[in-house]
Design a protein around this motif. Sequence first.
Motif, short mmCIF file in Angstrom:
data_model
loop_
_atom_site.label_atom_id
_atom_site.label_comp_id
_atom_site.label_asym_id
_atom_site.label_seq_id
_atom_site.Cartn_x
_atom_site.Cartn_y
_atom_site.Cartn_z
N THR A 34 -4.82 7.91 4.40
CA THR A 34 -5.00 7.51 3.00
C THR A 34 -5.14 8.73 2.10
O THR A 34 -4.58 8.77 0.99
CB THR A 34 -6.24 6.60 2.85
N TYR A 77 -9.68 4.99 -5.30
CA TYR A 77 -9.36 4.11 -4.17
C TYR A 77 -10.07 4.58 -2.91
O TYR A 77 -10.38 3.78 -2.01
CB TYR A 77 -7.85 4.07 -3.96
N THR A 109 0.83 -1.21 0.00
CA THR A 109 0.00 0.00 0.00
C THR A 109 0.86 1.25 0.00
O THR A 109 0.59 2.22 -0.72
CB THR A 109 -0.92 0.01 1.23
N VAL A 135 -0.34 2.91 -3.53
CA VAL A 135 -1.43 3.90 -3.52
C VAL A 135 -1.03 5.20 -4.21
O VAL A 135 -1.76 5.70 -5.07
CB VAL A 135 -1.95 4.14 -2.09
#
Length: 485
Positions: A282, A73, A58, A62
């Motif tokens: 994120t 995402y 990740t 990402v």
Amino acid sequence: MSPILVFGVIAGYFALLLVISHYTSKQADNNTFFTANRQSPWFLVAYGMVGATLSGVTFISVPGEVGNSNWTYLQFVMGNMVGYTVIALVLIPLFYKLKLISIYEYLKDRFGQNSYYTGATFFLISQTIGASFRLFLAALVLQIAFFDAFGIPFWVTVLITIALIWIYTFRGGIKTIVWTDTLQTTFLLLAVVISIFMIVDQMELKFTDVFSIVANSEMSTIFDWNWRSNTAFFKSFLAGIFITIAMNGLDQNVMQKNLTCKNKGEAQKNIFWFSIVFFFSTVLFLALGVLLYKFAMDQGIAIPQRTDDLYPLLALNHFGILAGVVFLLGIIAAAFSSADSALTALTTSFCVDILDIQKKEKNQKKTRLLVHIGFTILMFLVIIAFNAVNDSSVVSAVFKVAGFTYGPLLGLFAYGLLSKNPVRDKWVPLVCILSPVISVILDFNSETWFRGYQFGFEILLVNAAITMVGLLAIYRSKAEKRLSE
């Protein structure tokens, strides 16, 4: 980066881990190893779980994937938030009420011994393959960054890496990991923040410019309403919910940390606050992705064919020594925060679920130590096997197949919670074996059989549904249950 600098970074990082291990493993026993004596501060667990959730894959993927699928995402992460809510409100109260060490003990109470062994075995298989795969990727990075320069073979790199993990986890277990995870989370987030600072500095931007660049970029598109697309909103959102429930709520590796909190209320606070921090972390990674592409285009740097290579390329070669060092620490932290907790969870599950170690009066600590060594050796052998295959598509396929084992777990727990009907326990292993086999066949032939339709994450739901249908088929009436008792 020079090999000597890389060695210094790695050595310094592990020295910190060993210091933490020393202080957290004093007077440690099996309860410390398995549950941290249920004394972990909830906020510490919440912060540390961010690093454990953001795996090495990740961490790299990402930001790079922004160039392929924009911010879509985030739709998946929105589903994650709902999944974590279900975990906090449904699974946490259940597991605390039953005072579980291993979450698969629930299956014994609900269905029987065969179901219990089946759930634990599926976890052991999937976690061994998954953790080995993630550690394999980390070992490859270390091999290229340091060990190749001295002609050290890959198997030695793996042996050193996994031995270091064993050294700092073998005494304190989950108690040590709860604390080391906070260190790992810090390095992960620090790597992203420093990378953004370096981009701002080299492009001579103001921080107010960063917000406008990210907000106005076409890459920042979040929602995809095309139902045929692999990134369609409802597909991604639903996948986010159920993958979180299956691969976090029904995974001993993750839930073992939650169950170290003092009580149900603190564990729930941990889940809620962790999910909020994870969401904004994120967003930070996605924002970094937009800036990485902006930086590369403005500097005339060719975008790598594999988007996963973009962040490492820029961090190690264009952002300066500080960014390179912190990036390397972030990679190591992300990889090892997954591997160390997996090794501890595998040891816990095998000791509690398979060996029933609590009922043994003698040599409990020795047994746990031998199991811990055994899984360390097993992970080493699996990683060496991955490397021997030397085919990334084959390794990825094995990793994907391991993911199918979460479908039966989701089906078992969903059936147990949504229905009070008993089942013929002896047939549960067969149902749980057939479910992923049928799912793999459907996934492989979906384009031919379903007019070009390709399964994504939703294959997990299909897998779980097949399991639940199978459990319905082996329904046992309450009268039969009374007669057998």
